[in-house]
Structures are given as C-alpha cells and as structure tokens.
Design a protein around this motif. Structure first.
Motif, PDB file in Angstrom:
ATOM      1  N   GLU A   1       7.735   8.024   8.336  1.00  0.00           N
ATOM      2  CA  GLU A   1       6.584   7.798   7.451  1.00  0.00           C
ATOM      3  C   GLU A   1       5.437   8.974   7.756  1.00  0.00           C
ATOM      4  N   ILE A   2       5.436   9.159   8.846  1.00  0.00           N
ATOM      5  CA  ILE A   2       4.319  10.206   9.181  1.00  0.00           C
ATOM      6  C   ILE A   2       5.064  11.421   9.691  1.00  0.00           C
TER       7      ILE A   2
ATOM      8  N   HIS B   1      -3.173   5.760  19.828  1.00  0.00           N
ATOM      9  CA  HIS B   1      -1.892   6.182  19.456  1.00  0.00           C
ATOM     10  C   HIS B   1      -0.929   7.273  20.405  1.00  0.00           C
TER      11      HIS B   1
ATOM     12  N   GLY C   1       5.357   4.701  12.909  1.00  0.00           N
ATOM     13  CA  GLY C   1       5.539   5.289  11.675  1.00  0.00           C
ATOM     14  C   GLY C   1       6.022   6.641  11.651  1.00  0.00           C
TER      15      GLY C   1
ATOM     16  N   LYS D   1      -3.999   4.479   7.962  1.00  0.00           N
ATOM     17  CA  LYS D   1      -3.118   3.571   7.462  1.00  0.00           C
ATOM     18  C   LYS D   1      -2.362   2.791   8.301  1.00  0.00           C
ATOM     19  N   ALA D   2      -1.403   3.954   8.902  1.00  0.00           N
ATOM     20  CA  ALA D   2      -0.568   3.197  10.112  1.00  0.00           C
ATOM     21  C   ALA D   2      -1.211   2.393  11.170  1.00  0.00           C
TER      22      ALA D   2
ATOM     23  N   GLY E   1       1.265   0.965  15.780  1.00  0.00           N
ATOM     24  CA  GLY E   1       1.820   1.500  14.392  1.00  0.00           C
ATOM     25  C   GLY E   1       1.905   2.755  14.167  1.00  0.00           C
ATOM     26  N   VAL E   2       1.071   3.488  14.767  1.00  0.00           N
ATOM     27  CA  VAL E   2       1.274   5.035  14.210  1.00  0.00           C
ATOM     28  C   VAL E   2       2.390   5.720  14.745  1.00  0.00           C
TER      29      VAL E   2
ATOM     30  N   ASN F   1      -1.404  -1.426  11.708  1.00  0.00           N
ATOM     31  CA  ASN F   1      -0.428  -2.198  12.338  1.00  0.00           C
ATOM     32  C   ASN F   1      -0.433  -2.100  13.939  1.00  0.00           C
TER      33      ASN F   1
ATOM     34  N   TYR G   1       1.561  14.302  13.177  1.00  0.00           N
ATOM     35  CA  TYR G   1       1.141  13.423  14.738  1.00  0.00           C
ATOM     36  C   TYR G   1       1.083  14.505  15.829  1.00  0.00           C
TER      37      TYR G   1
ATOM     38  N   GLU H   1      -2.881   9.023   6.475  1.00  0.00           N
ATOM     39  CA  GLU H   1      -1.591   8.378   6.858  1.00  0.00           C
ATOM     40  C   GLU H   1      -1.642   7.741   8.261  1.00  0.00           C
TER      41      GLU H   1
END
Length: 293
Positions: A270-271, A254, A265, A242-243, A261-262, A246, A276, A239
């Motif tokens: 979304e994550i 990140h 997210g 994928k993020a 984007g992470v 962005n 994380y 995930e």
C-alpha cells in the motif's frame, strides 16, 4: 493608505502591484530595526510619493513564507521534474514534497519533457505518476514542445500564487513560455558534461498568468530539513500519515517499533518501498543533524 502586493524585489527596491500599476518602493528603516524583510508575495500598506515611487509602511500578516526562495503567501508549489535530461528522481522529488508539505503549501507534481521519453521510460514514468496520485498528489505529464498537459495545468494556476520549483534544467522557464508566450524567458540547454542546466532566473518575480501569479524562482537553494523534527516527518508523507493511524504506539517513528501500521502498509504494497526508504533516509538525516544554538 493604499495597499498592494509585492511582485518583485530587486536591488533594494520592492515593486508593489496596486490597481494594475507597479509602484517602486523602498522599505522604511523601521523594518531593519525590527528585523522584518519584505518578501515577494507580501500584502503591504505603502505611501506613494508620486505615481511611481513610494515607501512600504507595513507588511501584513503572512500565511506562510519560504526562506529560499524568499517568497510569502504561496498557495501552491508546482514541482517541475523532467522525465529525462535530467532523469526523473523520486528521492529528490520526495525531498521537495517534504519541504512543501511542512510549509503547508499545496503541491502539484508536473513531469516535463514527456516528448523525449522512449516507450520503456514512458511506462516507468506513468507507473510513478500513478503511485504518487494514489498517495494523494495531483500529477500532470507535460511537454513544452508538443504542449501536452498544458490544458490540464492552466486551471490550477487561476486565482493562486504559485511557485515553480525544481532542479535546474528541467524546463520550468520553457513551461512558463508556453503558458504565456509573450514572456520569452531565457532557457538554457543542459550541460552534457554536468548533466544539469544552469539557472536562468536570477531574482524572484511574480508573473501574471491569466488570473493567477506564478513565481519563476531560482529554485530551492537549500533542501535541508533545518526546521523539521523527527515527529513532524510522518505528516509530510500523506500515505504514511494515514497508515500511522493503525500504529499501536503513539509517536511511533515506523523504524523498529512493534505493531507499526506503516511497516504493515509497506509489506502489503500500500506504500511504495522507495517512499518508505526515503522516509527512513530523511529521518536519519534529521536525527543526525547538528544542534543549533
């Protein structure tokens, strides 16, 4: 020359499966010279002295290999984590998942001992299962006692070489005994003093389950990110990978980069925050790792 698959390695002997028969083989001296160690799971060419004994002449190219446990050509890792006794640990599961993803092995999360959960624990485990499924993982909730989830586990084993992995005491051998009752593998109760079990498996061996082979291994004795670099870690969290598409900057880690984007997210839910945070912990560990010379 005949070909076969090493299904067990013990005391300097390699047991090669060929036409449903086991041939006890030794490695040729040339392996030591070339620093090649045959592994369980290897496809090999061998020479049989008779029906029961022979020598391995060549190890064919591997698609992957694990060092601890020492096994090659693994199709999937069935990561067995107990809901309770010992308690479910997302930090430890994520560590296993990173190692499996880095080695390009398909993971399957199997949460055992569901029969021992309270209603509150069941709710918590179900929420975690949903979050991991959303991230892209297959999750199966099981119990060796009630045989819950076994019918879902069976199809995943067919025609594959699988590794059963996880910390000791989570019920790996119990699950294997349900999948194939004639095995009668030893199981150990959890030490109430230590809160963990003792390993009951002493060597790597491929066990036939239906049309598949499962390695009941002593477990990952090293969970260090020895060969993983900082820039690899993103791709070990589906995930997050994928993020990261962005992220404004290529090579974004990140952490503190702008327009990430992470991090967006995570803020949007979304994550999961714990995933994380584990990513950040692992990244710090990799960056602080002592260089090898």
């Amino acid at each position: 020359m005949p070909e076969g698959k090493i299904v067990k390695a013990l005391s300097g002997f390699y047991y090669v499966l060929h036409n449903e028969e086991l041939i006890q083989c030794r490695g040729r001296g040339v392996f030591r010279k070339n620093k090649i160690t045959p592994l369980v799971g290897d496809e090999v060419i061998f020479q049989a002295e008779n029906d029961l004994e022979g020598y391995i002449l060549e190890v064919k190219q591997r698609k992957n290999e694990l060092i601890r446990p020492p096994i090659a050509n693994v199709d999937q890792a069935i990561l067995v984590f107990s809901a309770v006794e010992p308690d479910f640990s997302t930090a430890l599961l994520d560590r296993f998942l990173v190692l499996v993803e880095f080695n390009h092995i398909q993971p399957l999360i199997c949460i055992s001992k569901m029969d021992l959960t309270t209603e509150e624990e069941l709710q918590t485990i179900s929420e975690y299962a949903e979050q991991y499924q959303k991230a892209g993982y297959e999750v199966i909730l099981t119990s060796s006692e009630t045989e819950t989830g076994i019918e879902r586990l069976n199809p995943h084993v067919e025609n594959k070489i699988s590794v059963f992995a996880g910390q000791s005491g989570v019920g790996k051998s119990s699950l294997l005994n349900v999948l194939r009752p004639d095995l009668e593998l030893k199981t150990n109760d959890i030490s109430t003093h230590l809160g963990r079990g003792k390993h009951t498996t002493r060597h790597v061996e491929l066990i036939k389950i239906g049309n598949g082979l499962i390695a009941d291994t002593p477990g990952f004795s090293s969970l260090e990110f020895t060969n993983i670099e900082a820039e690899d870690l993103t791709f070990c969290f589906p995930e997050i990978a994928k993020a990261s598409e962005n992220c404004k900057f290529r090579g974004c880690l990140h952490v503190s980069e702008p327009k990430c984007g992470v991090k967006a997210g995570v803020d949007l839910g979304e994550i999961p925050t714990y995933r994380y945070e584990h990513y950040l912990d692992f990244l710090k560990e990799i960056k602080e790792r002592k260089p090898r010379y």
